[in-house]
Motif scaffolding. Structure first.
Motif, PDB file in Angstrom:
ATOM      1  N   ILE A 489       0.854  -1.193   0.000  1.00 16.46           N
ATOM      2  CA  ILE A 489       0.000   0.000   0.000  1.00 16.46           C
ATOM      3  C   ILE A 489       0.885   1.237   0.000  1.00 16.46           C
ATOM      4  O   ILE A 489       1.890   1.309   0.714  1.00 16.46           O
ATOM      5  CB  ILE A 489      -0.924   0.014   1.230  1.00 16.46           C
ATOM      6  N   ASN A 490       0.478   2.203  -0.816  1.00 19.41           N
ATOM      7  CA  ASN A 490       1.138   3.507  -0.824  1.00 19.41           C
ATOM      8  C   ASN A 490       0.431   4.394   0.195  1.00 19.41           C
ATOM      9  O   ASN A 490      -0.716   4.796  -0.020  1.00 19.41           O
ATOM     10  CB  ASN A 490       1.081   4.131  -2.213  1.00 19.41           C
ATOM     11  N   PRO A 491       1.068   4.718   1.315  1.00 16.48           N
ATOM     12  CA  PRO A 491       0.380   5.499   2.352  1.00 16.48           C
ATOM     13  C   PRO A 491      -0.058   6.884   1.905  1.00 16.48           C
ATOM     14  O   PRO A 491      -0.928   7.493   2.546  1.00 16.48           O
ATOM     15  CB  PRO A 491       1.432   5.591   3.475  1.00 16.48           C
ATOM     16  N   GLU A 492       0.533   7.395   0.843  1.00 19.51           N
ATOM     17  CA  GLU A 492       0.247   8.767   0.445  1.00 19.51           C
ATOM     18  C   GLU A 492      -0.945   8.862  -0.504  1.00 19.51           C
ATOM     19  O   GLU A 492      -1.345   9.964  -0.886  1.00 19.51           O
ATOM     20  CB  GLU A 492       1.485   9.372  -0.210  1.00 19.51           C
ATOM     21  N   GLN A 493      -1.506   7.706  -0.864  1.00 21.75           N
ATOM     22  CA  GLN A 493      -2.657   7.751  -1.756  1.00 21.75           C
ATOM     23  C   GLN A 493      -3.907   8.164  -0.974  1.00 21.75           C
ATOM     24  O   GLN A 493      -3.919   8.144   0.253  1.00 21.75           O
ATOM     25  CB  GLN A 493      -2.860   6.396  -2.422  1.00 21.75           C
ATOM     26  N   ASN A 494      -4.950   8.522  -1.721  1.00 19.69           N
ATOM     27  CA  ASN A 494      -6.212   8.976  -1.115  1.00 19.69           C
ATOM     28  C   ASN A 494      -5.973  10.165  -0.188  1.00 19.69           C
ATOM     29  O   ASN A 494      -6.494  10.234   0.931  1.00 19.69           O
ATOM     30  CB  ASN A 494      -6.906   7.847  -0.362  1.00 19.69           C
ATOM     31  N   HIS A 495      -5.124  11.078  -0.671  1.00 17.96           N
ATOM     32  CA  HIS A 495      -4.841  12.317   0.057  1.00 17.96           C
ATOM     33  C   HIS A 495      -4.244  12.057   1.433  1.00 17.96           C
ATOM     34  O   HIS A 495      -4.486  12.815   2.385  1.00 17.96           O
ATOM     35  CB  HIS A 495      -6.123  13.149   0.198  1.00 17.96           C
ATOM     36  N   GLY A 496      -3.488  10.986   1.534  1.00 10.62           N
ATOM     37  CA  GLY A 496      -2.775  10.720   2.789  1.00 10.62           C
ATOM     38  C   GLY A 496      -3.624  10.152   3.898  1.00 10.62           C
ATOM     39  O   GLY A 496      -3.197  10.155   5.064  1.00 10.62           O
ATOM     40  N   LYS A 497      -4.810   9.634   3.590  1.00  9.32           N
ATOM     41  CA  LYS A 497      -5.653   9.072   4.658  1.00  9.32           C
ATOM     42  C   LYS A 497      -5.002   7.846   5.291  1.00  9.32           C
ATOM     43  O   LYS A 497      -5.085   7.632   6.503  1.00  9.32           O
ATOM     44  CB  LYS A 497      -7.026   8.711   4.083  1.00  9.32           C
ATOM     45  N   VAL A 498      -4.347   7.030   4.475  1.00 10.11           N
ATOM     46  CA  VAL A 498      -3.671   5.841   5.014  1.00 10.11           C
ATOM     47  C   VAL A 498      -2.524   6.258   5.930  1.00 10.11           C
ATOM     48  O   VAL A 498      -2.304   5.664   6.989  1.00 10.11           O
ATOM     49  CB  VAL A 498      -3.150   4.960   3.864  1.00 10.11           C
ATOM     50  N   ALA A 499      -1.815   7.298   5.529  1.00  4.97           N
ATOM     51  CA  ALA A 499      -0.710   7.784   6.362  1.00  4.97           C
ATOM     52  C   ALA A 499      -1.219   8.259   7.718  1.00  4.97           C
ATOM     53  O   ALA A 499      -0.600   8.003   8.763  1.00  4.97           O
ATOM     54  CB  ALA A 499       0.032   8.911   5.641  1.00  4.97           C
ATOM     55  N   GLN A 500      -2.355   8.982   7.706  1.00  3.04           N
ATOM     56  CA  GLN A 500      -2.936   9.430   8.975  1.00  3.04           C
ATOM     57  C   GLN A 500      -3.352   8.245   9.842  1.00  3.04           C
ATOM     58  O   GLN A 500      -3.156   8.258  11.057  1.00  3.04           O
ATOM     59  CB  GLN A 500      -4.129  10.338   8.696  1.00  3.04           C
ATOM     60  N   GLU A 501      -3.888   7.229   9.220  1.00  2.26           N
ATOM     61  CA  GLU A 501      -4.298   6.035   9.968  1.00  2.26           C
ATOM     62  C   GLU A 501      -3.083   5.312  10.552  1.00  2.26           C
ATOM     63  O   GLU A 501      -3.114   4.859  11.706  1.00  2.26           O
ATOM     64  CB  GLU A 501      -5.074   5.097   9.049  1.00  2.26           C
ATOM     65  N   SER A 503      -0.286   6.655  11.382  1.00  2.19           N
ATOM     66  CA  SER A 503       0.257   7.482  12.446  1.00  2.19           C
ATOM     67  C   SER A 503      -0.536   7.316  13.734  1.00  2.19           C
ATOM     68  O   SER A 503       0.038   7.236  14.828  1.00  2.19           O
ATOM     69  CB  SER A 503       0.273   8.944  12.004  1.00  2.19           C
ATOM     70  N   SER A 504      -1.844   7.274  13.611  1.00  2.00           N
ATOM     71  CA  SER A 504      -2.678   7.163  14.811  1.00  2.00           C
ATOM     72  C   SER A 504      -2.712   5.741  15.357  1.00  2.00           C
ATOM     73  O   SER A 504      -2.788   5.537  16.567  1.00  2.00           O
ATOM     74  CB  SER A 504      -4.108   7.625  14.492  1.00  2.00           C
ATOM     75  N   LYS A 505      -2.644   4.742  14.484  1.00  2.47           N
ATOM     76  CA  LYS A 505      -2.770   3.345  14.915  1.00  2.47           C
ATOM     77  C   LYS A 505      -1.455   2.752  15.376  1.00  2.47           C
ATOM     78  O   LYS A 505      -1.377   2.062  16.390  1.00  2.47           O
ATOM     79  CB  LYS A 505      -3.337   2.509  13.776  1.00  2.47           C
ATOM     80  N   TYR A 506      -0.378   3.022  14.627  1.00  7.97           N
ATOM     81  CA  TYR A 506       0.921   2.416  14.917  1.00  7.97           C
ATOM     82  C   TYR A 506       1.971   3.421  15.393  1.00  7.97           C
ATOM     83  O   TYR A 506       3.033   3.023  15.871  1.00  7.97           O
ATOM     84  CB  TYR A 506       1.479   1.707  13.673  1.00  7.97           C
ATOM     85  N   GLY A 507       1.687   4.701  15.214  1.00 10.47           N
ATOM     86  CA  GLY A 507       2.693   5.694  15.560  1.00 10.47           C
ATOM     87  C   GLY A 507       3.758   5.855  14.490  1.00 10.47           C
ATOM     88  O   GLY A 507       4.831   6.402  14.754  1.00 10.47           O
ATOM     89  N   PHE A 508       3.473   5.405  13.243  1.00 12.93           N
ATOM     90  CA  PHE A 508       4.439   5.520  12.165  1.00 12.93           C
ATOM     91  C   PHE A 508       4.530   6.967  11.688  1.00 12.93           C
ATOM     92  O   PHE A 508       3.524   7.684  11.629  1.00 12.93           O
ATOM     93  CB  PHE A 508       4.036   4.632  10.982  1.00 12.93           C
ATOM     94  N   LYS A 509       5.734   7.359  11.338  1.00 10.66           N
ATOM     95  CA  LYS A 509       5.962   8.691  10.791  1.00 10.66           C
ATOM     96  C   LYS A 509       6.793   8.577   9.528  1.00 10.66           C
ATOM     97  O   LYS A 509       7.510   7.595   9.346  1.00 10.66           O
ATOM     98  CB  LYS A 509       6.684   9.572  11.815  1.00 10.66           C
ATOM     99  N   PRO A 510       6.683   9.573   8.641  1.00  6.92           N
ATOM    100  CA  PRO A 510       7.510   9.516   7.417  1.00  6.92           C
ATOM    101  C   PRO A 510       8.992   9.456   7.760  1.00  6.92           C
ATOM    102  O   PRO A 510       9.450  10.029   8.744  1.00  6.92           O
ATOM    103  CB  PRO A 510       7.147  10.827   6.698  1.00  6.92           C
ATOM    104  N   MET A 511       9.741   8.735   6.915  1.00  4.10           N
ATOM    105  CA  MET A 511      11.172   8.557   7.132  1.00  4.10           C
ATOM    106  C   MET A 511      11.961   9.568   6.305  1.00  4.10           C
ATOM    107  O   MET A 511      11.444  10.151   5.351  1.00  4.10           O
ATOM    108  CB  MET A 511      11.604   7.145   6.724  1.00  4.10           C
ATOM    109  N   ARG A 512      13.212   9.707   6.723  1.00  5.87           N
ATOM    110  CA  ARG A 512      14.152  10.502   5.954  1.00  5.87           C
ATOM    111  C   ARG A 512      15.433   9.718   5.786  1.00  5.87           C
ATOM    112  O   ARG A 512      15.830   8.967   6.670  1.00  5.87           O
ATOM    113  CB  ARG A 512      14.457  11.835   6.644  1.00  5.87           C
ATOM    114  N   ALA A 513      16.099   9.917   4.641  1.00  5.59           N
ATOM    115  CA  ALA A 513      17.347   9.200   4.376  1.00  5.59           C
ATOM    116  C   ALA A 513      18.487   9.731   5.224  1.00  5.59           C
ATOM    117  O   ALA A 513      19.425   9.007   5.551  1.00  5.59           O
ATOM    118  CB  ALA A 513      17.705   9.281   2.894  1.00  5.59           C
TER     119      ALA A 513
END
Length: 965
Positions: A489-501, A503-513
């Motif tokens: 799954i691409n978290p940034e699809q659907n205007h970032g709704k998956v990314a928000q989920e 973040s709230s469910k697992y505490g995941f945040k975007p990574m940086r190199a």
């Protein structure tokens, strides 16, 4: 033999004809007591062992035995009596043996005067007499070797001072050869060889409580070699001035052959590991019957491989030979199916590559320092256990335990290696018996999900890793036969709704190199099955082998196999309020979860839906708070289905902030326990037998109140010893001590439990009492050392109980709580009718349990929490896991896994002393000083009595002769 006795008696008596014997005995006792109470700080260490007395014994004996033996032959040289002795009709070997026995007798007499020390320690706590006996045996063997060396040097010198110095130097050389100061310059093989030659390292082996034929023979061989050289030296003195002849050459050849054979026999005995006696109470240095039972189940080759580097941390280096000896015992016990080997991966690139790629074993950087420089050493300290395609690895963190008395005095020992190794063997054995298929015992479907940004957003190193992920996921999906499904799954699809989920469910945040790279991306992997969710960590080396190993390890967490599932219910944390700077609050139980998860599948549950997870084998309820009917119904029905419920609760909840206080506990669970015949009193237990607790104390200085933290013996920390534990229960095995804090007494309703089995597990001491006061701050000025008023009635209080039998449901003849919300949430009569006539609610309620149902209650709500465990660890200077071990024992007992339960209690660390005041500590210290002086006085009186009898006998022989004259 009569001549030998007379010589030994004469030489022994000569010690007491001058103050020398009393100087020797007094010096020995003074130094020993000073080291034990002041250098080793016995009471500060708070451990029931006398190792501190023996740690310095190899060095102490060097100088004391040199002082005793320096005059034995040198005095004969000086006085000119040596020639007379050599021309007397007495064999030189008898002369040497007589002087040797006299010196050894003086050392044994000195050791007898130290017996009050171990006796005192045994009165203050559960002393293991095995290491004590081993320490005394090692001291006698070591003294015999040093005395033989001293006698040989004395026969070669006419000057006592030279004899003293040379003897001390030779004995120091033998000691230093095996010391860490020398062995640290060599690798494992070289250091092991040097330790075989060192008197100190052999001494440590015996003081553990293990009499090994190799160590005993080592000391006997040194003794025999130097006694032989002593006899040969006397013979040479007899030949002095004579021409060499065949008789002289025969003596030289015989002496050389004897010495050579004595030396060679040490190397011949080196590989023999089975001829030894483990004198420790729990046989902690021997393979147990439980381990042998697991090894009997091995039908295919079992590989146990030790990865050890030549250079490692100085505190870990002495543990390597101990581990090797123990693992060799596995090979002996397991027979031809168990193969044990030791490798140094840094010498073989292929082995090192396989260890890293296949088993995830990599070197650990240890920081070391000496008087010249500080450096970092990358070394291996790992054990691999492999059976078929199943394997487990153990690192140094899994095998050791650290005891820190202070920042400068750190003691590192093997924690319980047999338990750790046998537990790993059990895992690989049962895993292989399951067919080696990681999906064979998984009963539910697993979802493998990769949350990845598009390739153009990913760093170039992660693009091939994502492709490998998809290939592995497809392969595992086919292998699972439908049990594993996967998706990307691409978290940034659907205007970032998956990314928000995420973040709230697992505490995941975007990574940086990197820190300077502003571009962000997503690269997370999860495994989900029902309510269980696990994140797959990103491989450190970003290679496919590590990725596959991480995914496989995650899938195995869903594999019940032969492990048991423990449903854990703990109170919810109070959520944080970041806008006001208020962090999350509430007790945490991470240590409990970590320890239990090593052997069991831990499923956390709130029970709010009225159900216990279906896969649950054991239900553990810790510190319940405000439980509603649904939660109680879940516990009740689990018991009704024949389950085992373990509860840790009390009538009070401690509040540990700037001050110490307690609040009445609102668990909501008391009514259910009372229904089942277990009442929790609204008081707390205080005990004069207690553990220390760092408590804040206010001190008034010139009108200013200063708050200090003092380490005090705290009556609310009930110290339960062997007399308060039911050893026959099978639950408290391996526990010699347990601290229960702020515990409430339990009362058993005899009428309700008349037909059930009731086992009293834990009790306070006879000097305990109860109090309903919520003021738990000690007042030392008003109440003295205890800090609290002593109750009028002192008696034992029940703090742990197990009840087994048939129970009736708390909800019998009541409407199920699962039905109530559907009606209560309706707002109108129309809604009520709709709620009742709507979708059918299917539920199952059992009103009576089978006879196998069990309730285990421990009456403290905080003794399993991280806060209290951390406090106890800081006080003891090492991790304090006895409460967690109690729960682990209870789970193993309930699941009938007695093998590992028996091994878990075989700890290498001794137990704490009984609590005592400073005045009591001084009393015991001064008592030992007094007993030492008393012992010297007794010897002096015996000397006077013997001398008086000898004079009387001589006078009786003279008087008749005078009368005849």
């Amino acid at each position: 033999m009569n001549i030998l006795k007379r010589i030994a008696y004469k030489e022994f008596g000569s010690f007491f004809s001058s103050p020398m014997a009393f100087i020797f005995l007094g010096s020995f006792l003074a130094v020993t007591l000073f080291i034990f109470f002041w250098v080793d700080t016995f009471f500060a260490r708070n451990i029931t062992e006398i190792r501190g007395m023996f740690e310095w014994m190899p060095i102490l004996l060097i100088f004391l035995t040199a002082a005793v033996t320096m005059r034995m032959w040198a005095e004969e040289h000086r006085s000119g009596s040596l020639e007379m002795l050599l021309t007397a009709p007495v064999k030189p070997v008898v002369l040497v043996a007589g002087k040797f026995l006299a010196c050894l007798g003086l050392v044994i007499l000195a050791l007898l005067l130290t017996l009050p020390l171990p006796i005192t320690v045994s009165l203050l706590g559960p002393l293991d007499w095995g290491p004590v006996l081993g320490g005394y045996a090692a001291t006698i063997f070591l003294a015999a070797a040093y005395i033989a060396i001293g006698l040989y040097v004395s026969v070669k010198s006419e000057n006592q001072i030279i004899s003293l110095i040379v003897t001390s130097l030779i004995c120091c050389l033998f000691y230093l050869v095996g010391s860490d100061a020398i062995t640290s310059f060599f690798g494992n093989s070289g250091s092991e060889m040097l330790k075989l030659l060192g008197t100190g390292s052999r001494f440590e082996s015996i003081t553990r409580g293990v009499l090994d034929i190799r160590d005993i023979y080592y000391y006997l061989s040194i003794t025999a070699i130097f006694l032989c050289l002593n006899v040969y030296g006397l013979e040479k003195i007899r030949w002095s001035g004579n021409a060499a002849n065949s008789h002289h050459r025969s003596w030289q050849l015989a002496s050389a052959l004897l010495v050579l054979n004595l030396i060679v026999a040490n190397f011949w005995l080196t590989p023999i590991t089975g001829l030894r006696l483990d004198m420790t109470r729990q046989k902690i240095y021997s393979i147990s019957d439980q381990t042998r039972n697991y090894l009997k189940q091995v039908k295919e080759p079992l590989l146990i491989r030790g990865y050890f580097s030549p250079q490692t941390h100085p505190l870990l280096a002495p543990l390597v030979p101990q581990l090797k000896d123990m693992l060799r015992e596995y090979a002996i016990a397991g027979g031809k199916n168990v193969h044990v080997e030791f490798v140094n991966p840094q010498d073989n690139p292929d082995v090192e590559s396989e260890a890293a790629r296949k088993y995830g074993i990599r070197p650990v950087p240890f920081q070391t320092a000496d008087k010249y420089q500080a450096s970092v050493t990358n070394s291996y300290f790992n054990i691999l256990i492999q059976y078929g395609d199943q394997f487990e690895t153990l690192g140094f963190r899994d095998l050791i335990e650290v005891k820190a008395q202070n920042s400068q005095n750190i003691q590192v020992e093997l924690r319980n290696p047999e338990y750790d190794v046998t537990k790993a063997i059990k895992k690989v054995l049962y895993g292989y018996q399951g067919g080696g298929d990681i999906f064979s015992t998984i009963s539910k479907n697993i979802q493998l999900t990769g949350y990845f940004s598009p390739d153009q957003r990913l760093p170039k190193e992660l693009v091939p890793l994502r492709q490998k992920f998809e290939e592995m996921a497809a392969s595992l999906g086919d292998e699972s036969k439908g049990k594993l499904s996967w998706q990307v799954i691409n978290p940034e699809q659907n205007h970032g709704k998956v990314a928000q989920e995420l973040s709230s469910k697992y505490g995941f945040k975007p990574m940086r190199a990197s820190l300077l790279d502003r571009r962000t991306f997503w690269f997370y992997m999860t495994l989900t099955s029902g309510d269980q969710n696990f994140e797959i960590p990103l491989p450190e080396n970003l290679n496919s082998d590590d990725l596959k190993r991480s995914i496989t390890a995650g899938i195995k967490r869903f594999d019940k196999g032969f492990t048991k599932t423990v449903a854990l219910s703990t109170p919810p944390m109070t959520p944080a309020m970041p806008q006001y700077g208020i962090p999350a609050s509430g007790e945490q139980f991470n240590t409990l979860k970590k320890v239990l998860s090593q052997e069991h599948v831990i499923t956390e549950t709130s029970l709010k839906d009225g159900h216990v997870p279906s896969e649950t084998d054991i239900l553990l309820v810790v510190s319940p708070k405000n439980m509603n009917d649904k939660q109680i119904f879940a516990v009740d029905q689990f018991l009704m289905q024949g389950g085992t419920v373990i509860v840790s609760t009390s009538s009070f909840t401690p509040v540990l902030q700037s001050s110490v206080s307690v609040n009445p506990a609102e668990s909501g669970f008391v009514r259910w326990l009372e229904h089942n015949g277990i009442d929790i009193d609204k008081t707390m237990v205080l005990d004069s037998q207690n553990s220390a607790f760092p408590i804040p104390v206010n001190r008034n200085v010139g009108g200013l109140t200063i708050r200090e933290t003092h380490l005090l013996n705290y009556p609310y920390f009930v110290d339960i010893r062997a007399d308060g534990m039911n050893e026959n229960s099978g639950i408290v095995g391996g526990l010699n001590q347990l601290t229960m804090d702020w515990a409430s007494p339990l009362e058993i309703d005899a009428a309700k439990n008349a037909d059930r089995k009731v086992v009293r597990l834990l009790e306070s001491s006879q000097k305990s009492w109860t109090s309903s006061s919520t003021n738990i701050q000690p007042d030392l000025r008003k109440y003295g050392e205890l800090g609290f008023p002593v109750g009028k009635e002192q008696k034992r209080s029940l703090l742990g109980v197990m009840i087994q039998g048939s129970f009736s449901s708390y909800f019998a003849d009541k409407e199920s709580p699962l039905m109530q919300p559907a009606v209560s949430e309706a707002q109108t009569e129309k809604d009520v009718a709709k709620a009742k006539d709507g979708k059918q609610v299917i539920y199952r309620q059992v009103d009576k349990s089978p006879e196998s149902s069990r309730i285990v209650v421990f009456s403290s709500s905080s003794f399993l929490g991280d806060t209290v465990l951390g406090i106890s660890a800081s006080v003891n200077g090492t991790s304090y896991l006895e409460p967690v071990q109690l729960i682990a024992n209870t789970i193993d007992w309930a699941t009938e896994d007695s093998g590992l339960m028996a091994l878990r209690g075989r700890s290498h660390f001794s137990r704490p002393l009984l609590p005592m005041s400073r005045e009591q500590q001084r009393f015991w210290e001064y008592l030992n000083y007094g007993l030492a002086v008393f012992g010297l006085l007794v010897i002096w009186l015996i000397k006077r009595i013997v001398k008086a009898r000898r004079e009387k006998r001589a006078l009786a022989m003279i008087l008749p002769a005078q009368r005849r004259v």
